[in-house]
Design a protein around this motif. Structure first.
Motif, PDB file in Angstrom:
ATOM      1  N   ILE A  77      28.810  62.538  36.041  1.00 17.68           N
ATOM      2  CA  ILE A  77      28.536  63.674  36.923  1.00 17.68           C
ATOM      3  C   ILE A  77      28.245  63.146  38.327  1.00 17.68           C
ATOM      4  O   ILE A  77      28.608  63.751  39.332  1.00 17.68           O
ATOM      5  N   HIS A  78      27.614  61.969  38.398  1.00 23.31           N
ATOM      6  CA  HIS A  78      27.335  61.355  39.705  1.00 23.31           C
ATOM      7  C   HIS A  78      28.655  60.978  40.370  1.00 23.31           C
ATOM      8  O   HIS A  78      29.079  61.624  41.325  1.00 23.31           O
ATOM      9  N   LEU A  79      29.329  59.987  39.819  1.00 28.81           N
ATOM     10  CA  LEU A  79      30.615  59.552  40.364  1.00 28.81           C
ATOM     11  C   LEU A  79      31.207  58.588  39.345  1.00 28.81           C
ATOM     12  O   LEU A  79      30.473  57.825  38.733  1.00 28.81           O
ATOM     13  N   GLN A  91      30.213  64.564  41.519  1.00 27.82           N
ATOM     14  CA  GLN A  91      29.589  65.524  42.431  1.00 27.82           C
ATOM     15  C   GLN A  91      28.663  64.928  43.483  1.00 27.82           C
ATOM     16  O   GLN A  91      28.331  65.599  44.447  1.00 27.82           O
ATOM     17  N   CYS A  92      28.161  63.732  43.308  1.00 26.31           N
ATOM     18  CA  CYS A  92      27.000  63.294  44.088  1.00 26.31           C
ATOM     19  C   CYS A  92      27.186  63.453  45.589  1.00 26.31           C
ATOM     20  O   CYS A  92      28.116  62.940  46.169  1.00 26.31           O
ATOM     21  N   PRO A  93      26.313  64.194  46.231  1.00 26.35           N
ATOM     22  CA  PRO A  93      26.405  64.309  47.674  1.00 26.35           C
ATOM     23  C   PRO A  93      25.607  63.195  48.348  1.00 26.35           C
ATOM     24  O   PRO A  93      24.427  63.017  48.069  1.00 26.35           O
ATOM     25  N   HIS A  94      26.272  62.462  49.178  1.00 25.23           N
ATOM     26  CA  HIS A  94      25.611  61.402  49.944  1.00 25.23           C
ATOM     27  C   HIS A  94      25.958  61.555  51.399  1.00 25.23           C
ATOM     28  O   HIS A  94      27.026  62.039  51.741  1.00 25.23           O
ATOM     29  N   GLY A  95      25.031  61.131  52.267  1.00 22.69           N
ATOM     30  CA  GLY A  95      25.291  61.246  53.694  1.00 22.69           C
ATOM     31  C   GLY A  95      25.286  62.695  54.154  1.00 22.69           C
ATOM     32  O   GLY A  95      25.937  63.040  55.143  1.00 22.69           O
ATOM     33  N   TRP A 102      20.185  67.887  45.356  1.00 23.21           N
ATOM     34  CA  TRP A 102      21.138  67.606  44.271  1.00 23.21           C
ATOM     35  C   TRP A 102      20.572  66.567  43.316  1.00 23.21           C
ATOM     36  O   TRP A 102      20.624  66.744  42.096  1.00 23.21           O
ATOM     37  N   HIS A 103      20.026  65.481  43.843  1.00 26.72           N
ATOM     38  CA  HIS A 103      19.496  64.449  42.961  1.00 26.72           C
ATOM     39  C   HIS A 103      18.250  64.937  42.215  1.00 26.72           C
ATOM     40  O   HIS A 103      17.969  64.475  41.114  1.00 26.72           O
ATOM     41  N   ARG A 104      17.529  65.885  42.793  1.00 28.50           N
ATOM     42  CA  ARG A 104      16.424  66.508  42.057  1.00 28.50           C
ATOM     43  C   ARG A 104      16.957  67.254  40.826  1.00 28.50           C
ATOM     44  O   ARG A 104      16.465  67.096  39.710  1.00 28.50           O
ATOM     45  N   TRP A 215      16.397  54.751  52.952  1.00 30.24           N
ATOM     46  CA  TRP A 215      15.440  53.899  52.228  1.00 30.24           C
ATOM     47  C   TRP A 215      15.920  53.699  50.784  1.00 30.24           C
ATOM     48  O   TRP A 215      15.951  52.582  50.265  1.00 30.24           O
ATOM     49  N   HIS A 216      16.310  54.785  50.178  1.00 31.07           N
ATOM     50  CA  HIS A 216      16.773  54.743  48.785  1.00 31.07           C
ATOM     51  C   HIS A 216      18.019  53.858  48.637  1.00 31.07           C
ATOM     52  O   HIS A 216      18.178  53.138  47.657  1.00 31.07           O
ATOM     53  N   ASN A 217      18.899  53.892  49.640  1.00 26.07           N
ATOM     54  CA  ASN A 217      20.104  53.054  49.596  1.00 26.07           C
ATOM     55  C   ASN A 217      19.750  51.578  49.515  1.00 26.07           C
ATOM     56  O   ASN A 217      20.394  50.811  48.795  1.00 26.07           O
ATOM     57  N   ILE A 219      17.112  50.184  48.275  1.00 27.82           N
ATOM     58  CA  ILE A 219      16.634  49.837  46.930  1.00 27.82           C
ATOM     59  C   ILE A 219      17.830  49.718  45.973  1.00 27.82           C
ATOM     60  O   ILE A 219      17.902  48.810  45.147  1.00 27.82           O
ATOM     61  N   HIS A 220      18.807  50.627  46.137  1.00 26.14           N
ATOM     62  CA  HIS A 220      20.039  50.508  45.337  1.00 26.14           C
ATOM     63  C   HIS A 220      20.675  49.134  45.536  1.00 26.14           C
ATOM     64  O   HIS A 220      21.047  48.463  44.571  1.00 26.14           O
ATOM     65  N   VAL A 221      20.835  48.748  46.793  1.00 23.73           N
ATOM     66  CA  VAL A 221      21.532  47.499  47.114  1.00 23.73           C
ATOM     67  C   VAL A 221      20.791  46.293  46.550  1.00 23.73           C
ATOM     68  O   VAL A 221      21.400  45.376  45.998  1.00 23.73           O
ATOM     69  N   ILE A 241      17.595  52.432  35.408  1.00 26.02           N
ATOM     70  CA  ILE A 241      16.543  52.520  36.434  1.00 26.02           C
ATOM     71  C   ILE A 241      16.907  53.550  37.504  1.00 26.02           C
ATOM     72  O   ILE A 241      16.068  53.960  38.310  1.00 26.02           O
ATOM     73  N   PHE A 242      18.177  53.983  37.510  1.00 25.37           N
ATOM     74  CA  PHE A 242      18.584  55.050  38.437  1.00 25.37           C
ATOM     75  C   PHE A 242      17.595  56.213  38.382  1.00 25.37           C
ATOM     76  O   PHE A 242      17.212  56.760  39.412  1.00 25.37           O
ATOM     77  N   TRP A 243      17.164  56.589  37.161  1.00 25.52           N
ATOM     78  CA  TRP A 243      16.357  57.806  37.002  1.00 25.52           C
ATOM     79  C   TRP A 243      14.940  57.639  37.515  1.00 25.52           C
ATOM     80  O   TRP A 243      14.474  58.492  38.277  1.00 25.52           O
ATOM     81  N   HIS A 245      14.040  55.589  39.770  1.00 26.24           N
ATOM     82  CA  HIS A 245      14.200  55.456  41.219  1.00 26.24           C
ATOM     83  C   HIS A 245      14.340  56.846  41.836  1.00 26.24           C
ATOM     84  O   HIS A 245      13.694  57.179  42.832  1.00 26.24           O
ATOM     85  N   HIS A 246      15.155  57.684  41.221  1.00 29.23           N
ATOM     86  CA  HIS A 246      15.345  59.025  41.793  1.00 29.23           C
ATOM     87  C   HIS A 246      14.155  59.943  41.572  1.00 29.23           C
ATOM     88  O   HIS A 246      13.889  60.823  42.394  1.00 29.23           O
ATOM     89  N   ALA A 247      13.411  59.730  40.482  1.00 23.71           N
ATOM     90  CA  ALA A 247      12.173  60.503  40.326  1.00 23.71           C
ATOM     91  C   ALA A 247      11.244  60.162  41.492  1.00 23.71           C
ATOM     92  O   ALA A 247      10.585  61.040  42.067  1.00 23.71           O
TER      93      ALA A 247
END
Ligand code: C2O
Length: 508
Positions: A77-79, A91-95, A102-104, A215-217, A219-221, A241-243, A245-247
């Motif tokens: 669903i993300h990508l 679907q994930c909207p970025h930028g 959406w991530h909520r 900021w979140h990006n 941490i992803h990297v 850990i995606f979840w 992190h997004h929480a």
């Protein structure tokens, strides 16, 4: 729950005022109970909450990808690069300013699936808050045991600096600098900048990430490095850990609003409020959710965070006056030597103000105009597992201190990679012309328009007030940082193909 009552009432009033049917979205909360998402640092890695979380992931992972309640379907669903794409994937909207809501919603529906899969009606996704000094490594439950018996473990993580899975430490200037996002007072980024909390007011992806996404990006990297899942938006949903992190990002959105002083969601913006996205419930049924139905986590979604303050009405804030745009923006710029960023020593460039001297001086003295620092023409062959602390007028030889007065923020390349422009994304998601994007992709680089901006309005005024400003020029210093190594390992420098062409200061 009695302490939920005021917030519920507030929501109903707001809903009534907006002409929305009262109770909409409420059905989602399990039997009227508000569940608490906890700091993972407060949970015993061998305790019942983590055991339940593991069970939920294991059950979802065991389901076939064709099952909408499976781990892989949810990740897609993300990508995803998986074809043919099922309804609801990618679907994930970025930028843009849908990033936070959406991530909520994505985390919310995933959490419901996890709860059902684990058979634990109290299960919530814990949050991982690396800003806390006690949480600067990947949480141990996600690292150990480091094998297939642990459904939270993943091998595809940053191997730099000894490896995230071995406990390499997230550097403080990456982990703790959520304050940069917290300091912003506007939600939607002003056009052509990264200056808002929540991103650019548009539907398409753009390089204008909001501050919290930026900021979140990072941490992803740092989690993913060059080859791990978290650096690749097509794979990041497959990283447990995606979840958490997004929480945490979701929690930070609430903490941002709590500060008041004009901070508010763009509820006047119908395109934002009415945007609707597709998810899946625990029975595998397709569901739709609109942004307006996901703005109050307690009343609408039935969860809160363990550090949520007691519900009080958010101050109906008056936004501090933003500087009015100048009739003519002025820009001063400096070219950067091509090889500048490849090595790990600090790199400084000097922007001479020239004809822009007067306008810049006025802005620095008065704060009466917005001052943007832009780094342009960013290129790199592969996502480097590093970032650059960025400083203004750091004296030569002085220690680079991210808590000091000269720190402007972090330069992060995430989201500018060639894989975000092409590779199955629908046409029109890129800011760049097709010809530019094609050329860059042929060279294995991100498009030449790769650009990041920093809102340095307040910083410039502070430097001026403290006598640290120079009327004629600005010195910009970049200091490379990566994970803090364990086991005597090193940090990989990105090499000279990683570069940018130009640094500019714009008064607007
Ligand atoms: Cu859509 Cu953290 O990513």
């Amino acid at each position: 729950m009695t302490d939920n009552a005021p917030s519920r009432r507030r929501f109903l009033q707001a809903a009534a005022a907006a002409g929305v049917t009262a109770g909409l979205g409420r059905a989602a909360a399990p039997a009227g109970k508000v569940l608490v998402r906890r700091d993972i640092a407060s949970l015993d890695p061998n305790g019942p909450e983590i055991a339940s979380l593991r069970r939920g992931f294991a059950v979802m992972k065991a389901r076939p990808a064709s099952d909408p309640t499976s781990f892989i379907f949810q990740a897609n669903i993300h990508l995803t690069r998986d074809l043919p794409a099922a309804r609801g994937w990618n679907q994930c909207p970025h930028g843009n300013y849908f990033f936070a809501p959406w991530h909520r919603m994505y985390t919310y529906w995933f959490e419901r699936l996890l709860r059902a899969a684990a058979g634990d009606p109290t299960l919530t996704v814990p949050y991982w808050n690396p800003a806390s000094p006690a949480s600067r490594t990947l949480p141990v439950a996600f690292r150990l045991p480091a094998d297939a018996s642990n459904p939270l473990y993943l091998a595809e993580r940053n191997t730099d600096a000894g490896g995230v899975n071995a406990g390499a430490v997230f550097p403080p200037s990456a982990a703790a600098t959520t304050w940069v996002a917290m300091a912003t007072t506007v939600y939607s980024s002003p056009g052509g900048t990264n200056a808002g909390f929540g991103g650019a007011a548009k539907r398409q992806s753009s390089p204008y990430f909001g501050q919290i996404e930026g900021w979140h990006n990072l941490i992803h990297v740092l989690l993913g490095g060059t080859t791990g899942y978290m650096s690749d938006p097509f794979m990041s949903g497959r990283e447990p850990i995606f979840w958490p992190h997004h929480a945490n990002v979701d929690r930070l959105w609430k903490r941002w609003l709590d500060q008041g002083n004009g901070r508010a969601n763009p509820t006047h913006d119908r395109a934002w409020m009415d945007a609707t996205f597709d998810f899946v419930d625990e029975n595998g049924r397709a569901v739709k959710m609109a942004v307006r139905d996901a703005l109050d986590t307690e009343a609408q979604l039935g969860y809160r965070y363990d550090d949520d303050p007691p519900p009080v009405a958010h101050p109906v804030g008056v936004a501090p006056p933003r500087p009015a745009p100048l009739p003519d923006a002025v820009t001063a710029e400096a070219k950067v030597p091509r090889t500048a960023l490849g090595t790990d020593g600090p790199v400084s460039v000097t922007v001479e103000f020239g004809a822009a001297r007067e306008a810049i001086g006025k802005a620095a003295a008065s704060g009466a105009a917005m001052v943007l620092l832009a780094v342009e023409g960013i290129r790199f062959p592969a996502e480097p597992p590093v970032y650059y602390e960025t400083y203004l007028n750091l004296p030569a030889g002085a220690e680079a201190d991210y808590q000091g007065v000269h720190y402007a923020g972090n330069l992060v390349f995430a989201g500018l990679g060639p894989h975000l422009h092409g590779d199955g994304l629908p046409p029109g998601v890129s800011e760049y012309t097709d010809a530019e994007a094609k050329l860059a992709e042929e060279e294995g680089e991100c498009p030449p328009g790769g650009r990041r901006t920093f809102d340095v309005t307040d910083l410039v005024r502070t430097l001026h007030a403290r006598g640290l400003w120079d009327a004629d020029r600005l010195r910009v210093t970049f200091v490379m940082r990566g994970l803090i190594p364990v086991n005597g390992a090193g940090v990989t420098t990105p090499g000279e193909k990683c570069r940018f062409d130009k640094v500019s200061l714009k008064v607007t």
